[in-house]
Design a protein around this motif. Structure first.
Motif, PDB file in Angstrom:
ATOM      1  N   ARG A  51      49.391  32.510  22.284  1.00 29.62           N
ATOM      2  CA  ARG A  51      49.617  31.175  22.815  1.00 29.62           C
ATOM      3  C   ARG A  51      50.295  31.223  24.175  1.00 29.62           C
ATOM      4  NH1 ARG A  51      53.737  27.321  19.966  1.00 29.62           N
ATOM      5  NH2 ARG A  51      54.575  29.370  19.800  1.00 29.62           N
ATOM      6  N   LYS A  52      51.158  32.214  24.397  1.00 26.43           N
ATOM      7  CA  LYS A  52      51.910  32.294  25.650  1.00 26.43           C
ATOM      8  C   LYS A  52      51.187  33.082  26.736  1.00 26.43           C
ATOM      9  CE  LYS A  52      56.386  31.926  23.438  1.00 26.43           C
ATOM     10  NZ  LYS A  52      57.653  32.594  23.167  1.00 26.43           N
ATOM     11  N   VAL A  58      48.981  32.814  34.340  1.00 26.43           N
ATOM     12  CA  VAL A  58      49.013  31.867  35.457  1.00 26.43           C
ATOM     13  C   VAL A  58      50.283  32.059  36.287  1.00 26.43           C
ATOM     14  CG1 VAL A  58      49.177  29.404  36.043  1.00 26.43           C
ATOM     15  CG2 VAL A  58      47.488  30.191  34.395  1.00 26.43           C
ATOM     16  N   ALA A  59      51.394  32.361  35.625  1.00 27.35           N
ATOM     17  CA  ALA A  59      52.630  32.622  36.368  1.00 27.35           C
ATOM     18  C   ALA A  59      52.489  33.878  37.229  1.00 27.35           C
ATOM     19  CB  ALA A  59      53.799  32.779  35.398  1.00 27.35           C
ATOM     20  N   ALA A  64      51.481  36.295  42.625  1.00 30.29           N
ATOM     21  CA  ALA A  64      50.594  37.049  43.517  1.00 30.29           C
ATOM     22  C   ALA A  64      50.095  36.163  44.653  1.00 30.29           C
ATOM     23  CB  ALA A  64      49.418  37.609  42.721  1.00 30.29           C
ATOM     24  N   THR A  65      49.810  34.902  44.357  1.00 28.65           N
ATOM     25  CA  THR A  65      49.372  33.965  45.392  1.00 28.65           C
ATOM     26  C   THR A  65      50.447  33.788  46.451  1.00 28.65           C
ATOM     27  OG1 THR A  65      47.985  32.793  43.816  1.00 28.65           O
ATOM     28  CG2 THR A  65      48.586  31.602  45.803  1.00 28.65           C
ATOM     29  N   THR A  91      44.233  30.906  40.368  1.00 29.46           N
ATOM     30  CA  THR A  91      45.451  30.259  39.878  1.00 29.46           C
ATOM     31  C   THR A  91      45.194  28.793  39.562  1.00 29.46           C
ATOM     32  OG1 THR A  91      46.761  31.767  41.218  1.00 29.46           O
ATOM     33  CG2 THR A  91      47.881  29.802  40.401  1.00 29.46           C
ATOM     34  N   LEU A  92      44.475  28.106  40.434  1.00 24.31           N
ATOM     35  CA  LEU A  92      44.164  26.693  40.187  1.00 24.31           C
ATOM     36  C   LEU A  92      43.291  26.510  38.946  1.00 24.31           C
ATOM     37  CD1 LEU A  92      43.565  25.275  43.768  1.00 24.31           C
ATOM     38  CD2 LEU A  92      45.553  24.982  42.296  1.00 24.31           C
ATOM     39  N   ILE A  93      42.325  27.400  38.768  1.00 30.14           N
ATOM     40  CA  ILE A  93      41.473  27.323  37.571  1.00 30.14           C
ATOM     41  C   ILE A  93      42.317  27.551  36.310  1.00 30.14           C
ATOM     42  CG2 ILE A  93      39.596  28.472  36.331  1.00 30.14           C
ATOM     43  CD1 ILE A  93      38.281  28.930  39.090  1.00 30.14           C
TER      44      ILE A  93
END
Length: 120
Positions: A51-52, A58-59, A64-65, A91-93
């Motif tokens: 779940r995490k 994404v974090a 990285a972004t 990241t947005l996806i």
């Protein structure tokens, strides 16, 4: 280890015991209300990790972004700019997928009526 479920009768009896304890001992009722359900310590289960994991991914993509953005601005090479753009899109996806999952979970929990316990 599989979680055991209580039967409706056992849940009703447990609810009655809790209600009696809450009525008889107000400090205990406050402490029970403040307690968290589940184990306080222990190894995370596979379900918790599963779940995490999308949130952690994404974090990591967000970090990285940010690093690629700083490097692309400082150095200005086209390779870093394109790498930043690619990681930013990923990241947005990922964020969009997390929001969709959260909204489905939230709407599903609001659509289900609370369980009622028949009185005997």
């Amino acid at each position: 280890m599989e979680e055991s479920r209580l039967s409706p009768r056992e849940r009703r009896v447990l609810a009655e015991i809790e209600e009696q304890l809450r009525e008889q001992d107000e400090p205990l009722a406050r402490r029970l209300g403040a307690m968290k359900r589940g184990p306080l310590l222990g190894a995370p289960s596979a379900v918790d990790l599963r779940r995490k994991l999308p949130g952690l991914a994404v974090a990591a993509l967000g970090a990285a972004t940010l690093a690629l953005l700083v490097l692309a601005v400082a150095i200005g090479t086209p390779v870093l700019i394109w790498a930043f753009a690619a990681v930013w899109v990923l990241t947005l996806i990922g964020l969009l997928l997390l929001v969709v999952r959260w909204s489905r979970r939230w709407s599903g929990s609001r659509a289900r009526p609370p369980e009622s316990h028949p009185a005997d």
